[in-house]
Scaffold this motif. Sequence first.
Motif, PDB file in Angstrom:
ATOM      1  N   ASP A  68      37.833  68.808 -96.420  1.00  0.00           N
ATOM      2  CA  ASP A  68      37.091  68.180 -95.324  1.00  0.00           C
ATOM      3  C   ASP A  68      36.483  69.276 -94.463  1.00  0.00           C
ATOM      4  O   ASP A  68      36.942  69.563 -93.377  1.00  0.00           O
ATOM      5  N   ALA A 109      38.719  71.091 -89.416  1.00  0.00           N
ATOM      6  CA  ALA A 109      39.483  70.020 -90.064  1.00  0.00           C
ATOM      7  C   ALA A 109      40.967  70.360 -90.112  1.00  0.00           C
ATOM      8  O   ALA A 109      41.819  69.486 -89.927  1.00  0.00           O
ATOM      9  N   ALA A 156      42.324  70.014 -86.564  1.00  0.00           N
ATOM     10  CA  ALA A 156      42.388  68.591 -86.231  1.00  0.00           C
ATOM     11  C   ALA A 156      43.589  67.922 -86.885  1.00  0.00           C
ATOM     12  O   ALA A 156      44.301  67.141 -86.243  1.00  0.00           O
ATOM     13  N   PHE A 175      43.973  65.456 -83.881  1.00  0.00           N
ATOM     14  CA  PHE A 175      42.673  65.103 -83.311  1.00  0.00           C
ATOM     15  C   PHE A 175      41.709  64.736 -84.431  1.00  0.00           C
ATOM     16  O   PHE A 175      41.973  64.945 -85.605  1.00  0.00           O
ATOM     17  N   SER A 176      40.554  64.242 -84.040  1.00  0.00           N
ATOM     18  CA  SER A 176      39.471  64.004 -84.987  1.00  0.00           C
ATOM     19  C   SER A 176      38.784  65.343 -85.271  1.00  0.00           C
ATOM     20  O   SER A 176      38.588  66.144 -84.356  1.00  0.00           O
ATOM     21  N   SER A 234      35.719  65.848 -85.755  1.00  0.00           N
ATOM     22  CA  SER A 234      34.480  65.892 -84.963  1.00  0.00           C
ATOM     23  C   SER A 234      34.750  66.395 -83.550  1.00  0.00           C
ATOM     24  O   SER A 234      33.951  67.142 -82.988  1.00  0.00           O
ATOM     25  N   THR A 235      35.875  66.010 -82.977  1.00  0.00           N
ATOM     26  CA  THR A 235      36.233  66.461 -81.632  1.00  0.00           C
ATOM     27  C   THR A 235      36.420  67.974 -81.610  1.00  0.00           C
ATOM     28  O   THR A 235      35.935  68.655 -80.705  1.00  0.00           O
TER      29      THR A 235
END
Length: 103
Positions: free
Chosen positions: A36, A44, A47, A52-53, A55-56
């Motif tokens: 990812d 990734a 995260a 977390f995501s 994207s964040t």
Amino acid sequence: MEHPARWHRDQFPRRGPSWLRHRNGHGGPLRRDPADRLGGGVAAGIAAWRGFSPSTVRIVFVLATLVSAGWGVPLYVLAWLFIPALGAEANIFSKARTDAGGI
């Protein structure tokens, strides 16, 4: 090497601000996630580790780069060099340092 069951997140004390505590992260060792990834899988991996995501985490890296005169890019590159990939024993830096023929 320790057994992965010892990496369960309930063993670690919950200190620090609530937004930095483990949410649904695995709580084990930090690893990059090559499956990812947009760059090197650093965002990734962080995260997944912290819950977390991705994207964040990517947005935080971009904002850190824009706000702080570009220190986000060298930080990301250093993380890519020193955080091993998921399933790997060594990081890229140690592989490059010990492999005379190239990685």
